[in-house]
Design an enzyme around this catalytic site. Structure first.
Site, PDB file in Angstrom:
ATOM      1  CE  LYS A 137      -1.188  -0.839   4.723  1.00 30.43           C
ATOM      2  NZ  LYS A 137      -0.558  -2.115   5.074  1.00 30.43           N
ATOM      3  CG  ASN A 144      -0.656   3.110   8.161  1.00 30.23           C
ATOM      4  OD1 ASN A 144      -0.505   3.127   9.077  1.00 30.23           O
ATOM      5  ND2 ASN A 144      -0.011   2.074   7.341  1.00 30.23           N
ATOM      6  CG  HIS A 175      -2.253  -6.281  12.029  1.00 37.39           C
ATOM      7  ND1 HIS A 175      -1.053  -5.843  12.545  1.00 37.39           N
ATOM      8  CD2 HIS A 175      -2.271  -5.736  10.750  1.00 37.39           C
ATOM      9  CE1 HIS A 175      -0.502  -4.941  11.438  1.00 37.39           C
ATOM     10  NE2 HIS A 175      -1.227  -4.856  10.612  1.00 37.39           N
TER      11      HIS A 175
END
Length: 450
Positions: free
Chosen positions: A117, A140, A186
């Site tokens: 990303k 981010n 995660h």
């Protein structure tokens, strides 16, 4: 004046500080800040600039349940019992991206995915700037989203968004959005992989143009509706008006439908996973009505980002690559897939597993990896899934790992530090881990010149 909104911000990192700045200067809020750390990184800045704002170290349930709204930073798990209690009492739980989306005066271009990303975000920004557009990049990567609102309004906001940032988003209303790929990550944060996938999918809430990776087993199955269009890209031959790869006489070409746009070898980043990143950026650029010549020029010049399959040095015909940003299994697989066609990789990997399943690494390591050097908290767990044909070593530090790799590497080999794990057992972040690798390579490898 109306009664102030009782607002609690959890987390005093960059994002939390941007929330304080935005709310203190633009709206009628009575702000309290909490942080689980005894010495939050921006505590001194807070006390200097907003001395009237109370800062609580720890999570105070009473304050939370008396809040009208609770703004949580990405690192804070919304499942915390005190946050759940505040929600049950009627508090609105949100993140900075919700505040940003409500106030943004330019189209939002949103990018997420388990891997790639940051690269796609910066590729797209380079294309837009090449086309003469003003863009502000954040989320981010780099600048917190709310801090972008203090700048002059651009033609586009381009946001990289993590699953943590998307968890609390109800309606992003992006002009264009893409989910590049989904691989388990995660798992220490989510109840199951479905919860992680659903967090990513929120990027499409209210979207005008959606971009889909047709090769991703998860994303390709989503039934996405968009006000404008749903486009796709693939590593294979594209459908009409979709993006993909055309192969001819052993060469690969990036294409739109049957129309060849550029040869893959013209890209500054030629690896296969970066060809997919380029296709995603081009698909996004096309719905932004950016011209093809800007796409081609920008992608021919785009040299990539640090810590992402970054060539540190080639010495004695051995390539040393820093891929510290590979904090999950999917990123490591992508690096191994794109970096070589031979079984000539010495892989340095390990760190904090985040409850990942390492078994998907088996097949690619059997094809590409001749030896693995594991390090960190869960390095041995990673080693247990390696095929018998992969020689195994263990290191207690990055420098030791580099020394071991240097001792066994032969001309034609690739030494790839692609950890497939988080870094916080041994390093402050993935950048520090990458810097440690670079420093070790410079100390161990380069002194053997002449």
């Amino acid at each position: 004046m109306n009664k102030p909104t009782q607002t609690t911000i959890i987390g005093l990192g960059q994002t939390g500080l941007s929330c304080v700045s935005y709310l203190a200067e633009t709206t009628n809020h009575d702000i309290t800040v909490m942080d689980t750390r005894q010495h939050p990184p921006y505590l001194e800045t807070m006390q200097q600039q907003w001395p009237e704002v109370e800062v609580i170290t720890g999570i105070d349930k009473v304050t939370l349940i008396n809040s009208d709204e609770v703004i949580i930073s990405p690192g804070m798990d919304a499942r915390h019992p005190a946050i759940e209690a505040a929600k049950a009492r009627g508090a609105c739980i949100m993140g900075d991206i919700t505040l940003f989306a409500a106030k943004a005066q330019a189209p939002i271009i949103a990018i997420t995915g388990s891997n790639g990303k940051s690269t796609v975000t910066m590729m797209l920004a380079a294309i837009a700037r090449q086309a003469g557009k003003t863009v502000l990049v954040g989320g981010n990567i780099g600048t917190p989203a709310l801090s972008l609102l203090a700048e002059p309004v651009p033609d586009y906001y381009i946001l990289e968004l993590s699953s943590f940032q998307l968890e609390t988003v109800q309606q992003l209303n992006a002009y264009a959005a893409v989910v590049l790929n989904i691989s388990p990550d995660h798992m220490d944060r989510y109840d199951d992989v479905m919860a992680y996938q659903q967090a990513k999918r929120r990027i499409f809430n209210g979207v005008k143009h959606a971009i889909i990776n047709r090769d991703d087993d998860i994303v390709s199955q989503w039934q996405i509706t968009a006000e404008g269009s749903v486009q796709s890209y693939t590593d294979g031959k594209p459908h009409s008006a979709q993006w993909g790869i055309i192969e001819d006489k052993g060469q690969r070409y990036l294409a739109l439908g049957d129309d060849v746009i550029m040869a893959a070898e013209q890209l500054a980043l030629t690896e296969r996973h970066n060809q997919m990143n380029a296709l995603a950026a081009m698909a996004m650029a096309s719905v932004m009505s950016l011209p093809l010549d800007a796409m081609i020029t920008a992608l021919m010049r785009f040299q990539g980002l640090p810590h992402r399959c970054q060539l540190v040095v080639k010495h004695n015909n051995i390539g040393w690559f820093n891929d510290s940003k590979a904090t999950n299994v999917g990123a490591c697989i992508a690096a191994l897939s794109g970096i070589t066609t031979q079984k000539n990789v010495i892989l340095l990997a390990g760190g904090v597993a985040k409850q990942q399943d390492f078994s998907p690494l088996q097949a690619i390591c059997e094809q590409k990896v001749k030896a693995i050097i594991v390090f960190g908290l869960d390095g041995q767990q990673l080693a247990t899934v390696m095929p018998n044909c992969v020689r195994q070593y263990q290191a207690q530090s990055m420098k030791t790992a580099v020394k071991q790799a240097h001792g066994i590497a032969q001309a034609g080999d690739i030494v790839l530090m692609s950890p497939a794990c988080a870094s916080f057992d041994m390093f402050q972040d993935y950048q520090a881990r990458g810097d440690a690798f670079i420093n070790a390579v410079e100390q161990v490898v380069l002194p053997h010149d002449g």
